[in-house]
Design an enzyme around this catalytic site. Structure first.
Site, PDB file in Angstrom:
ATOM      1  N   ARG A 667       0.875  -1.178   0.000  1.00 14.06           N
ATOM      2  CA  ARG A 667       0.000   0.000   0.000  1.00 14.06           C
ATOM      3  C   ARG A 667       0.904   1.217   0.000  1.00 14.06           C
ATOM      4  NH1 ARG A 667      -4.848  -0.272   4.192  1.00 14.06           N
ATOM      5  NH2 ARG A 667      -3.264  -0.786   5.734  1.00 14.06           N
ATOM      6  N   ASN A 692       6.757  -6.318   4.007  1.00 11.19           N
ATOM      7  CA  ASN A 692       6.267  -7.684   4.152  1.00 11.19           C
ATOM      8  C   ASN A 692       5.880  -8.330   2.835  1.00 11.19           C
ATOM      9  OD1 ASN A 692       6.068  -9.616   6.052  1.00 11.19           O
ATOM     10  ND2 ASN A 692       4.145  -8.937   6.935  1.00 11.19           N
ATOM     11  N   ASP A 739       0.339   0.822  12.573  1.00 13.44           N
ATOM     12  CA  ASP A 739      -0.114   0.338  11.272  1.00 13.44           C
ATOM     13  C   ASP A 739       0.164   1.401  10.236  1.00 13.44           C
ATOM     14  OD1 ASP A 739      -0.979  -1.987  12.309  1.00 13.44           O
ATOM     15  OD2 ASP A 739      -3.105  -1.426  12.431  1.00 13.44           O
ATOM     16  N   ASP A 740       0.297   0.957   8.979  1.00 15.60           N
ATOM     17  CA  ASP A 740       0.612   1.949   7.959  1.00 15.60           C
ATOM     18  C   ASP A 740      -0.554   2.899   7.690  1.00 15.60           C
ATOM     19  OD1 ASP A 740      -0.971   0.118   6.729  1.00 15.60           O
ATOM     20  OD2 ASP A 740       0.422  -0.397   5.121  1.00 15.60           O
ATOM     21  N   ASP A 741      -1.752   2.539   8.172  1.00 12.83           N
ATOM     22  CA  ASP A 741      -2.868   3.459   7.946  1.00 12.83           C
ATOM     23  C   ASP A 741      -3.340   4.137   9.232  1.00 12.83           C
ATOM     24  OD1 ASP A 741      -3.910   1.296   9.196  1.00 12.83           O
ATOM     25  OD2 ASP A 741      -5.514   0.928   7.767  1.00 12.83           O
ATOM     26  N   ASP A 828      -1.353  -9.121  17.303  1.00 12.86           N
ATOM     27  CA  ASP A 828      -1.482  -8.122  18.368  1.00 12.86           C
ATOM     28  C   ASP A 828      -2.048  -8.743  19.647  1.00 12.86           C
ATOM     29  OD1 ASP A 828      -3.796  -8.625  17.026  1.00 12.86           O
ATOM     30  OD2 ASP A 828      -4.365  -6.538  16.735  1.00 12.86           O
ATOM     31  N   ARG A 871     -10.268 -14.274  15.467  1.00 14.69           N
ATOM     32  CA  ARG A 871      -9.741 -13.704  16.699  1.00 14.69           C
ATOM     33  C   ARG A 871     -10.317 -14.414  17.935  1.00 14.69           C
ATOM     34  NH1 ARG A 871      -6.587  -9.263  15.457  1.00 14.69           N
ATOM     35  NH2 ARG A 871      -6.933  -7.825  17.146  1.00 14.69           N
TER      36      ARG A 871
END
Ligand SMILES: *[C@@H]1O[C@H](CO)[C@@H](O)[C@H](O)[C@H]1NC(C)=O
Ligand SMILES: *[C@@H]1O[C@H](CO)[C@@H](O)[C@H](O)[C@H]1NC(C)=O
Ligand SMILES: *[C@@H]1O[C@H](CO)[C@@H](O)[C@H](O)[C@H]1NC(C)=O
Ligand SMILES: *[C@@H]1O[C@H](CO)[C@@H](O)[C@H](O)[C@H]1NC(C)=O
Length: 914
Positions: A667, A692, A739-741, A828, A871
């Site tokens: 992204r 990644n 996070d990248d966002d 996480d 999860r």
């Protein structure tokens, strides 16, 4: 940060003021003239007019005199009056104009005062920065002192037989039998393991032990192939099969002819691992000289405390235990309050003759044999049916061989474990012969109990437990003197659930760390010797970062989102050079001073960490009285809010910076935006982008220049576990994982960092989540709803210590990382489990912010049903691996100190919005 041109900004309004002042004076003067003289003139005219007009004195009104104007000779005066009134009106207008001008100028004076105030503040800050820089400079100069040189190496004695032998080998202790000169503190503890073909009796060693031992020796970090530099020489001597074939005398001969035995075998360690319960004591009549002995059976005459050691039996040869077969730690109480199974063999076995004759030799006054009393008491408890207990004093099938007076084990290992799984406590009755201070049978019982969470109750306080000088057994097992047998039932009943669970928990830790795999067994033996001679453990490995080169060029703008942090600067940016956290300052203290903690709390003593969140802190005055290096007290110790607060980190630990670690997967635009947002972030040391994707970044991608290095690291495979690898390029203790966002404001990050510095062992971050109990399925659910209680802080925006990156990658059970890879999810959650498991504390949530994703960013894989399903599954799986639910709830959130406090107008908050 100091804004350039502040002085200029102050200067300009003031110059303006000077030219204005001249004008102002002139105007005031005119006004004065008008105000003072005009009434006099006006009065004169008015009285004149009033005399002509007999309507009596009244206030001048221009129109009221029209009638009088008919009088000819008055017309002149009338005209004068009109012009004067005209003039008066004009002057009145002027006066108003001037008044408003005065008001304006007053405002200007106000603003001028304000900017002086600001300039003063800036000056203060500048002074602060200067003093901080001076401080750093002084520290730098201080650090430039010549480095500590390595200590003088003790050289091994040329004639190694030179130092005096103690009267008998039985009185060997480290000081009399160990040659320290082979083991300098900084040598790293090299260990040489004799190849098995160097001594003939190795052919008799149990093949399974041989194979597992060689396997683990190959990967052990201390093992060296160079016998000349070795500190310790290891000889694997057992367990032997059909050992009757081997005579003591032959064993002795072969030992003495080992290449580095050097007449007395000093610095040798004879390791005898046992896999079976059958024991004899072959070494008893062997002269082992100054060699240390590690085996499971010892008589008190033979055992040299602080010198010999008692390892655990060697049962598992696998690399990781199967956690799913281990019963959960909860419910605390099991079917049986306690159990015992065993049988005393009275037969005389020829192989035990030796030991027996020995016993008779030393057993002049036999101690009272409590076994009869024990049997009677336990049977009475069983018959009373007050509690469900299971005691059996004869085996259903053939009992395992044992030493005389020792209680033999019954049945197969699997059967024994089944019973232990049903027992809250298990009794371990030590051999009747009190000179037998350690026996394989007892060790076997102990470790089987720990493995499945039955709490061992050892009857007989004289026994030596494995690694007793470093492991505090009282935290995992009860040791009860035999005369207390009648009180045992009462004692066990009185123990609370939480104590019980703590003991079970500690037992699980000991078993997992020291006994569960062959690697652990060897590591524990070597670490015991290493700890005794005070050599630090080998440093934990770092993940080498293979950098992907990239083009930097785009100057990063100021993000509009960042402008809303208020007019406070958040810390030094240009004034602070990159600063890596110091490493390995406590090599020797963690080994020598923290021995208890190292051995009795996770992760155990096998690794040396560059720094840990548990390093001790100094009292506050120390930083003013001689130990100030690195400290940045607020207002140089005077304290303060606003600018003083923003200019220094303060707190109880020295200054430091943090590293942003960002995991990204294809992204690029989102990533570039996120990176740009980090521009100008104070205390930022470096940004590590974990790439990644197997596809390298686009060739033409221009990365933003944000004032700190951006390191892009390549990964072996696409895995969420890569987020937590301890990359060697991370040079700070603090890691901010985002996070990248993720959209975080600078002030939020700064605040999070300051909070983390006070809670270095916790996860400190923004998005809270919790685990909820599902009544219908009797299991756990993952929940992200708004809630007043939380138990996890997502690592999409959180600070944690690099220490946990090591633990996550190298210490946490592999099964958890495998699950993360299988689901491409839950890393996480796994990190939250790990930290809560280690600390037994919940994470810390900062600020009111609940969501943090950037609005309008393309959604990552979260937020659909399957994501949540996975999860739930992860949580329940992790609970199985740990054996209990490590997460803890918290109802506590952190805001900055003066948040929402009403302040006098001349005071500033810590942060404007948080
Ligand atoms: C090793 O230990 C076992 C049990 O403790 C014992 O039976 C055996 O004799 C020992 N072997 C040697 C060579 O001492
Ligand atoms: C111990 O060794 C000595 C000689 O080294 C021998 O005379 C003695 O019989 C041995 N004792 C036992 C119990 O094996
Ligand atoms: C401490 O250990 C580390 C890692 O082995 C090493 O690099 C460092 O030089 C050691 N420091 C001292 C003072 O011995
Ligand atoms: C969250 O709350 C909503 C409504 O309050 C509820 O329908 C939903 O089931 C909750 N989600 C979870 C995961 O508990």
């Amino acid at each position: 940060m100091l804004r350039n041109g502040v002085v200029g900004n102050v200067g300009q309004p003031c110059m303006l003021r000077w030219s204005n002042r001249i004008r102002l004076t002139w105007l005031s003067f005119t006004l004065f003239i008008i105000l003072v003289f005009f009434p006099l003139i006006a009065h004169y005219y008015l009285t004149t007019i009033d005399n002509l007009d007999d309507s009596g004195p009244r206030i001048f009104e221009p129109r009221s005199g029209n009638a009088l104007c008919e009088v000819k000779h008055v017309q002149d005066l009338c005209r004068i009056r009109e012009s004067v009134s005209e003039e008066l009106l004009q002057l009145e207008a002027k006066r108003q104009e001037l008044n408003s001008e005065i008001a304006k100028l007053n405002l200007k004076i106000e603003s001028c005062k304000k900017s002086i105030e600001n300039a003063k503040q800036d000056l203060l800050q500048l002074k602060n920065v200067i003093s901080q820089t001076e401080h750093s400079y002084k520290e730098l100069v201080a650090q430039n002192q010549p480095k500590l040189s390595l200590p003088i190496r003790l050289l091994p004695e040329k004639d190694e037989t030179n130092f005096p032998l103690p009267k008998s080998p039985n009185s060997c202790r480290l000081h009399s039998c160990f040659d320290y000169s082979r083991c300098p503190l900084t040598s790293g503890f090299p260990v040489y393991i004799y190849p098995l073909d160097q001594y003939q009796f190795s052919a008799l060693i149990d093949p399974l032990i041989k194979q597992a031992f060689l396997e683990t020796a190959r990967t052990n970090i201390y093992v060296t192939n160079n016998p000349h530099i070795a500190c310790v020489y290891v000889v694997l001597i057992g367990e032997l099969q059909g050992s009757t074939v081997l005579k003591s005398i032959d064993l002795e001969k072969q030992l003495h002819s080992l290449s580095y035995w050097r007449s007395d075998g000093h610095n040798h360690l004879l390791i005898n691992l046992s896999r079976r319960s059958q024991t004899q004591n072959l070494l008893y009549n062997v002269s082992t000289g100054r060699a240390m002995v590690a085996q499971s059976t010892f008589y008190d005459m033979q055992y040299r405390p602080g010198f010999d050691l008692i390892p655990s039996p060697f049962i598992h040869a696998m690399s990781e235990p199967n956690f799913l077969e281990i019963p959960p730690q909860v419910p605390v109480k099991r079917k049986y309050l306690f159990s015992f199974q065993g049988e005393k063999i009275e037969s005389l076995m020829s192989s035990l003759q030796e030991a027996r004759s020995f016993e008779e030799e030393i057993e002049g006054n036999a101690p009272a044999d409590y076994d009869d009393r024990i049997i009677a008491t336990l049977k009475a408890v069983q018959d009373s049916k007050l509690d469900l207990v299971l005691v059996e004093f004869t085996c259903k099938n053939q009992p395992r061989p044992a030493l005389p007076t020792e209680w033999a084990l019954c049945g197969e290992r699997a059967d024994r474990l089944e019973l232990l799984k049903l027992s809250t406590f298990v009794l371990i009755i030590t051999p009747g012969n009190s000179h037998l201070i350690a026996s394989t049978g007892c060790s076997m019982r102990l470790f089987e109990a720990l493995e499945v969470g039955a709490i061992p109750v050892i009857l007989g306080e004289h026994v030596q437990l494995p690694y007793q000088d470093t492991i505090h057994w009282s935290e995992a097992a009860l040791v009860v003197p035999k005369p207390r047998i009648t009180e045992v039932h009462f004692l066990l009943r009185s123990i609370s659930d939480s104590d019980l669970l703590n003991m079970r928990h500690q037992g699980r830790f000991l078993w997992e760390t020291y006994f569960s795999t062959s690697d652990n067994v060897l590591s524990a033996i070597l670490s015991t010797v290493r700890t005794r001679i005070q050599i630090p453990a080998a440093p934990i490995p770092e993940e080498p970062s293979k950098e992907i080169p990239h083009k930097t060029g785009k100057t990063a703008g100021t993000d509009p989102n960042m402008a809303d942090t208020g007019d406070l600067d958040l810390g030094p940016v240009e004034t602070e050079p990159p600063y890596a956290s110091p490493k390995y300052l406590r090599n020797f203290t963690v080994t020598v001073r923290d021995t208890y903690r190292a051995w009795n709390t996770a992760p155990g003593p096998f690794h040396l960490f560059p720094h840990t969140p548990l390093d001790p802190t100094l009292p506050s005055e120390a930083k003013f009285l001689g130990s100030g290096t690195g400290f940045r007290p607020i207002g140089a110790g005077a304290g303060g809010s606003g600018k003083e607060f923003q200019a220094a980190l303060g707190g109880n630990v020295p200054r430091e910076q943090f590293t942003v670690v960002m995991l990204t997967y294809e992204r690029e635009e989102v990533l570039m935006n996120s990176l740009e947002r980090l521009n100008g972030l104070p205390y930022l040391n470096k940004v590590v982008v974990v790439w990644n994707s197997p596809k390298p970044p686009s060739e033409d991608l221009i990365w933003p220049d944000i004032g700190v290095p951006i390191v892009v690291v390549r990964t072996e495979k696409n895995s969420l576990n890569n987020r937590f690898l301890p990359w060697d390029t991370i040079e700070t203790e603090a890691i901010l994982s985002i996070d990248d966002d993720a959209h975080l404001r600078h002030d939020e990050i700064m605040f999070g960092f300051r909070v983390w510095r006070e809670a270095r062992d916790r996860i400190v971050g923004f998005p809270g989540r919790y685990h909820a109990w599902d009544m219908t399925h009797q299991s756990w659910l993952y929940n992200s709803n708004y809630s007043c209680e939380l138990s996890m802080v997502l690592t999409g925006a959180a600070f944690f210590h690099k220490y946990y990156a090591y633990l996550y990658s190298y210490i946490m059970p592999q099964a958890i990382r495998d699950m993360v890879d299988e689901y491409i999810n839950c890393e996480d959650i796994a990190m939250n489990f790990l930290v809560s498991h280690i600390t037994r504390k919940p994470p810390i949530k900062v600020t009111s912010r609940w969501t943090f994703r950037c609005p309008g960013c393309p959604q990552a894989l979260s937020h659909d049903d399957s994501h949540f399903h996975e999860r739930h599954k992860c949580i329940n799986f992790f609970v199985k691996v740990y054996g209990y639910m490590p997460l803890l709830y918290t109802q506590f959130r952190v805001d900055s100190v003066l948040f929402k406090t009403r302040l006098p107008h001349d005071k500033t908050k810590c942060f404007k919005f948080i």
